[in-house]
Scaffold this motif. Sequence first.
Motif, short mmCIF file in Angstrom:
data_model
loop_
_atom_site.label_atom_id
_atom_site.label_comp_id
_atom_site.label_asym_id
_atom_site.label_seq_id
_atom_site.Cartn_x
_atom_site.Cartn_y
_atom_site.Cartn_z
N PHE A 143 0.71 -1.16 0.35
CA PHE A 143 -0.14 0.06 -0.06
C PHE A 143 1.03 1.24 -0.24
O PHE A 143 0.35 2.25 -0.70
N TYR B 256 1.19 3.63 -3.03
CA TYR B 256 0.33 3.21 -4.03
C TYR B 256 -1.01 4.48 -4.25
O TYR B 256 -1.38 4.91 -3.37
N TYR C 50 -0.51 6.79 -1.41
CA TYR C 50 -1.05 6.33 0.05
C TYR C 50 0.42 6.43 1.09
O TYR C 50 1.27 5.93 0.62
N ASP D 138 -6.14 -3.54 7.26
CA ASP D 138 -6.17 -4.01 5.95
C ASP D 138 -4.67 -3.73 5.51
O ASP D 138 -3.93 -2.86 5.64
N ASP E 134 -3.60 -9.67 -0.27
CA ASP E 134 -4.61 -8.46 0.17
C ASP E 134 -5.77 -9.08 1.09
O ASP E 134 -6.33 -9.99 0.62
N HIS F 106 -11.97 -6.26 -6.07
CA HIS F 106 -11.25 -6.10 -7.09
C HIS F 106 -10.39 -7.39 -7.45
O HIS F 106 -10.28 -8.21 -6.60
N HIS G 77 -4.45 -3.90 -7.79
CA HIS G 77 -5.78 -3.90 -8.45
C HIS G 77 -5.85 -4.25 -9.85
O HIS G 77 -5.36 -3.50 -10.75
N GLU H 141 -14.23 -7.59 -0.82
CA GLU H 141 -13.93 -6.72 0.59
C GLU H 141 -15.33 -5.82 0.92
O GLU H 141 -15.24 -4.53 0.73
N GLU I 242 -11.94 -8.74 4.21
CA GLU I 242 -11.38 -8.86 3.03
C GLU I 242 -10.64 -10.23 2.91
O GLU I 242 -9.80 -10.50 3.77
N1 MF3 Z 1 -7.68 -3.41 0.41
C1 MF3 Z 1 -7.61 -2.17 0.02
C2 MF3 Z 1 -7.87 -1.96 -1.53
O1 MF3 Z 1 -7.78 -2.97 -2.13
C3 MF3 Z 1 -6.72 -1.27 0.52
C4 MF3 Z 1 -5.77 -0.29 -0.27
S1 MF3 Z 1 -5.01 0.89 0.54
C5 MF3 Z 1 -4.21 1.73 -0.71
O2 MF3 Z 1 -8.08 -0.91 -1.95
F1 MF3 Z 1 -3.32 2.71 -0.24
F2 MF3 Z 1 -3.30 1.08 -1.35
F3 MF3 Z 1 -4.97 2.36 -1.65
#
Ligand code: MF3
Length: 248
Positions: A57, A60, A63, A94, A105, A168, A175, A201, A232
């Motif tokens: 994360f 990402y 974040y 998470d 994830d 996702h 993702h 999730e 999730e």
């Molecule tokens: N499980 C979340 C997701 O799939 C967590 C993402 S946090 C992020 O969106 F920072 F990576 F966006």
Amino acid sequence: MIYIKSEQEIEKMRHANALVMEILTMLKDMVRPGLNIKRLERKADEVTKEKGGIPAFKGYNGYPSSLCVSVNETIIHGIPHNRILKEGDIVGIDYGILFEGFYGDAAITVPVGRISKEASRLITITREALFKGIKSAVVGKRVGDISHAIQSYVEGKGFSVIREFTGHGIGKELHENPSIPNYGSPCTGIVIEKGMTFALEPMVSSGSHEVEVLSDGWTAVTKDRSLSAHFEHTIAITDGEPEILSKH
Ligand code: MF3
Ligand code: CO
């Protein structure tokens, strides 16, 4: 495009997800009144590094943290700044990692000490909603069947599903397609095939489903500040029941 995984790729995803779950279990065991949530991120970073994984994360889309820690009315993307947990809180954790080229994830929501009946019910229903979704993720059904299973279960219990954020596809990217809303109509969306890997999730609130994102640009809270929970799992579609990859 939806990326279908080979058995070898799914095997790698088992490893990534088992590590995610191992760490989530450690973090869950740390949760108690008086804990500073910053320590959860430190622990996750430390163990991930030790095992040769990379937190997924951090960085990402900008974040700022390795972990999402979402307390009470926070739905998801809570940033673990200094905050002391208190008795009665519920805390969503998470976590995602990249391990040998594949992502894992998963998320859990845990009680802090003794919590209210309502909070406890919210946690149970949200976890159960995830399993209703997983059960629907079988060859020949469609993504809308997963969405509908989650929504109808949650709303039947008098709670709301959050609509702004979705499950996702996952694998070589955190993702991937498709996105999997937690609400929708049966028999709609893409047809589910063997070798697809999904992160389901559900996010559930005890009040309305409306969301507000705080000024940090990340922290998503319920607009009415009602409690929210999140679970999730990463799963793989097989010939039979889906395989939960995020277990250890
Ligand atoms: N499980 C979340 C997701 O799939 C967590 C993402 S946090 C992020 O969106 F920072 F990576 F966006
Ligand atoms: Co996810």
